[in-house]
Write a protein that holds these residues in place. Structure first.
Motif, PDB file in Angstrom:
ATOM      1  N   PHE A   7     -41.895  24.361-119.144  1.00 59.29           N
ATOM      2  CA  PHE A   7     -41.466  25.083-117.948  1.00 59.29           C
ATOM      3  C   PHE A   7     -40.935  26.458-118.345  1.00 59.29           C
ATOM      4  O   PHE A   7     -40.005  26.574-119.147  1.00 59.29           O
ATOM      5  CB  PHE A   7     -40.383  24.298-117.206  1.00 59.29           C
ATOM      6  N   ASP A   8     -41.537  27.501-117.763  1.00 58.63           N
ATOM      7  CA  ASP A   8     -41.162  28.874-118.125  1.00 58.63           C
ATOM      8  C   ASP A   8     -40.805  29.730-116.922  1.00 58.63           C
ATOM      9  O   ASP A   8     -40.694  30.948-117.041  1.00 58.63           O
ATOM     10  CB  ASP A   8     -42.303  29.534-118.897  1.00 58.63           C
ATOM     11  N   ALA A   9     -40.627  29.121-115.767  1.00 58.56           N
ATOM     12  CA  ALA A   9     -40.270  29.835-114.539  1.00 58.56           C
ATOM     13  C   ALA A   9     -41.356  30.806-114.104  1.00 58.56           C
ATOM     14  O   ALA A   9     -41.081  31.754-113.352  1.00 58.56           O
ATOM     15  CB  ALA A   9     -38.931  30.565-114.701  1.00 58.56           C
ATOM     16  N   GLY A  10     -42.586  30.586-114.551  1.00 61.99           N
ATOM     17  CA  GLY A  10     -43.700  31.400-114.087  1.00 61.99           C
ATOM     18  C   GLY A  10     -44.073  31.050-112.657  1.00 61.99           C
ATOM     19  O   GLY A  10     -43.633  30.026-112.121  1.00 61.99           O
ATOM     20  N   PRO A  11     -44.892  31.868-112.005  1.00 65.88           N
ATOM     21  CA  PRO A  11     -45.246  31.620-110.596  1.00 65.88           C
ATOM     22  C   PRO A  11     -45.839  30.229-110.348  1.00 65.88           C
ATOM     23  O   PRO A  11     -45.482  29.558-109.388  1.00 65.88           O
ATOM     24  CB  PRO A  11     -46.266  32.725-110.301  1.00 65.88           C
ATOM     25  N   GLY A  12     -46.747  29.794-111.240  1.00 65.52           N
ATOM     26  CA  GLY A  12     -47.351  28.479-111.056  1.00 65.52           C
ATOM     27  C   GLY A  12     -46.343  27.358-111.205  1.00 65.52           C
ATOM     28  O   GLY A  12     -46.366  26.378-110.449  1.00 65.52           O
ATOM     29  N   ARG A  13     -45.442  27.486-112.164  1.00 69.52           N
ATOM     30  CA  ARG A  13     -44.412  26.464-112.374  1.00 69.52           C
ATOM     31  C   ARG A  13     -43.446  26.412-111.196  1.00 69.52           C
ATOM     32  O   ARG A  13     -43.035  25.341-110.761  1.00 69.52           O
ATOM     33  CB  ARG A  13     -43.635  26.763-113.663  1.00 69.52           C
ATOM     34  N   ILE A  14     -43.069  27.586-110.685  1.00 71.93           N
ATOM     35  CA  ILE A  14     -42.159  27.623-109.549  1.00 71.93           C
ATOM     36  C   ILE A  14     -42.812  26.996-108.328  1.00 71.93           C
ATOM     37  O   ILE A  14     -42.164  26.258-107.564  1.00 71.93           O
ATOM     38  CB  ILE A  14     -41.731  29.072-109.246  1.00 71.93           C
ATOM     39  N   LYS A  15     -44.086  27.254-108.147  1.00 70.94           N
ATOM     40  CA  LYS A  15     -44.791  26.654-107.008  1.00 70.94           C
ATOM     41  C   LYS A  15     -44.759  25.135-107.099  1.00 70.94           C
ATOM     42  O   LYS A  15     -44.470  24.437-106.110  1.00 70.94           O
ATOM     43  CB  LYS A  15     -46.234  27.148-106.955  1.00 70.94           C
ATOM     44  N   ARG A  16     -45.038  24.587-108.276  1.00 69.29           N
ATOM     45  CA  ARG A  16     -45.018  23.134-108.441  1.00 69.29           C
ATOM     46  C   ARG A  16     -43.608  22.584-108.293  1.00 69.29           C
ATOM     47  O   ARG A  16     -43.413  21.464-107.826  1.00 69.29           O
ATOM     48  CB  ARG A  16     -45.615  22.744-109.798  1.00 69.29           C
ATOM     49  N   LEU A  17     -42.619  23.372-108.706  1.00 70.33           N
ATOM     50  CA  LEU A  17     -41.231  22.945-108.549  1.00 70.33           C
ATOM     51  C   LEU A  17     -40.877  22.814-107.070  1.00 70.33           C
ATOM     52  O   LEU A  17     -40.205  21.869-106.657  1.00 70.33           O
ATOM     53  CB  LEU A  17     -40.304  23.955-109.233  1.00 70.33           C
ATOM     54  N   VAL A  18     -41.339  23.757-106.276  1.00 71.24           N
ATOM     55  CA  VAL A  18     -41.041  23.734-104.840  1.00 71.24           C
ATOM     56  C   VAL A  18     -41.824  22.624-104.139  1.00 71.24           C
ATOM     57  O   VAL A  18     -41.251  21.823-103.385  1.00 71.24           O
ATOM     58  CB  VAL A  18     -41.362  25.100-104.207  1.00 71.24           C
ATOM     59  N   THR A  19     -43.131  22.572-104.392  1.00 72.24           N
ATOM     60  CA  THR A  19     -43.956  21.601-103.672  1.00 72.24           C
ATOM     61  C   THR A  19     -43.753  20.175-104.158  1.00 72.24           C
ATOM     62  O   THR A  19     -43.869  19.229-103.377  1.00 72.24           O
ATOM     63  CB  THR A  19     -45.444  21.970-103.801  1.00 72.24           C
ATOM     64  N   GLY A  20     -43.444  20.002-105.445  1.00 72.20           N
ATOM     65  CA  GLY A  20     -43.325  18.653-106.000  1.00 72.20           C
ATOM     66  C   GLY A  20     -41.927  18.088-106.019  1.00 72.20           C
ATOM     67  O   GLY A  20     -41.753  16.883-106.193  1.00 72.20           O
ATOM     68  N   ILE A  21     -40.912  18.952-105.834  1.00 75.17           N
ATOM     69  CA  ILE A  21     -39.530  18.464-105.890  1.00 75.17           C
ATOM     70  C   ILE A  21     -38.729  18.894-104.662  1.00 75.17           C
ATOM     71  O   ILE A  21     -38.126  18.071-103.987  1.00 75.17           O
ATOM     72  CB  ILE A  21     -38.828  18.960-107.172  1.00 75.17           C
ATOM     73  N   ALA A  22     -38.725  20.204-104.372  1.00 78.00           N
ATOM     74  CA  ALA A  22     -37.894  20.694-103.267  1.00 78.00           C
ATOM     75  C   ALA A  22     -38.366  20.162-101.921  1.00 78.00           C
ATOM     76  O   ALA A  22     -37.548  19.709-101.101  1.00 78.00           O
ATOM     77  CB  ALA A  22     -37.887  22.224-103.267  1.00 78.00           C
TER      78      ALA A  22
END
Length: 371
Positions: A99-114
């Motif tokens: 996890f590097d806080a890149g755009p793709g990772r942030i998107k998955r963080l939002v859609t998969g967790i938030a």
């Protein structure tokens, strides 16, 4: 329960792809016709571990109404709570290393967790209004209800991953924060920060472990040693039932809230961390590394984790624990089998397809395209 473990214990990355096994990497490297970007294969070992851990989560919830008056059930309950969430969280940390806080990772963080957090926080609040007869219970996204605490914690842990990858002594620092949290009853319930901080060392440990560490605990010697160690742990849990509160393994209260002297908090943080790591090692030693009938269910542990809570809460409301025989050994066995069956069904691909719209929404409309 991290897919922390979610895996966790069970998140999005655990569901959508895991590091390929050593065999898969070797095959890809030696196959001349391999595509430039081959599809990642899931590692059966981790899928097996996540499924077995989610079964323990469901069993623990099924045993909750049976603890009173049963020393054996309470001992098993204590042992399970010392093991299942730490196992989920360590695995969640392991798969958060990239996890590097890149755009793709942030998107998955939002859609998969938030997004699942918001959906299930509202759903559990409405459900609790009905089962607990609390029509005025407010909906609060800052006060995680029931199982949703794990999603809130995982969101925070993942966001802070770059910090833990940058500092010089990440695990001692995480342990220090966990120990300090036990001294601070004023932390409050916002995003269940008390539990987030106390479980943080397990996530940071997952960030630090390497594939060879998992191979080490899966050696034949480790599997043999895990048997007497686990037996001793169960015996210790049985012995400690009258004298020690299993609430220490919940990691959601300060020492003061557990009616203990302040200095107990830091000491118990280290003690429970050590106990849980030994149990996690024993558990992983016996997780099969080959594909099993339940391996495919490892991809759906977040579904099983979040959905089984409705059945666990409903079982009390519907009076499933009212018959006297349920409070005998046959009742505990029945509750365990039913819990395992329910969570198994909830991890299956058909259930995943049904609930994917809220558990893993695509939400392309909400994010910019990056090249």
């Amino acid at each position: 329960m991290t897919d922390t473990v979610r895996s966790a214990p069970p998140a999005a990355e655990e569901q959508q792809g895991q590091l390929p096994s050593p065999q898969a990497r070797q095959a890809a490297a030696t196959t001349p016709t391999a595509e430039p970007n081959p599809v990642r294969q899931r590692d059966a070992f981790f899928d097996n571990a996540k499924y077995l851990a989610i079964v323990m989560v469901a069993a623990g919830h099924a045993w909750e109404p049976l603890r009173e008056g049963s020393r054996a059930v309470t001992a098993m309950y204590t042992l399970v709570y010392a093991l299942h969430m730490p196992a989920f969280i360590v695995i969640a940390g392991y798969f958060s290393r990239t996890f590097d806080a890149g755009p793709g990772r942030i998107k998955r963080l939002v859609t998969g967790i938030a997004v699942p957090y918001v959906v299930f926080e509202v759903a559990y609040t409405l459900y609790t209004r009905w089962t607990d007869q609390e029509p005025d219970r407010p909906i609060s996204l800052l006060d995680p209800l029931y199982l949703t605490w794990f999603l809130a914690a995982l969101f925070i842990w993942r966001l802070t991953t770059p910090i833990w990858k940058s500092v010089r002594w990440p695990l001692p620092l995480a342990l220090a924060l966990a120990m300090l949290a036990t001294l601070s009853p004023s932390i409050g319930n916002d995003l269940d920060l008390q539990r987030t901080l106390q479980f943080l060392p397990y996530f940071v440990l997952g960030l630090l472990v390497k594939p060879e560490h998992f191979r080490l605990v899966r050696r034949r010697e480790a599997r043999i040693l895990a048997v007497p160690v686990s037996a001793c742990a169960l015996a210790m849990a049985y012995w400690a039932v009258p004298t020690m509160s299993y609430a220490w393994f919940f990691h959601d209260d300060s020492a003061e809230e557990l009616a203990a002297p302040d200095w107990y908090g830091p000491v118990m943080t280290l003690a429970t961390f050590g106990c849980s790591l030994v149990l996690v090692a024993c558990f992983l030693a016996w997780v099969p590394g080959r594909r099993m009938w339940f391996t495919v269910l490892g991809a759906g542990t977040l579904y099983g984790y979040l959905l089984h809570g409705f059945v666990a809460q409903g079982a009390k409301f519907w009076g499933w624990y009212d018959p006297a025989w349920m409070h005998r050994p046959i009742g505990a066995i029945t509750a365990t089998l039913v819990a395992a069956a329910v969570v198994t069904v909830l991890c299956t691909p058909p259930v995943q397809r049904t609930f994917r719209c809220v558990m893993e929404p695509r939400m392309e409309w909400a994010f910019r395209r990056f090249r």
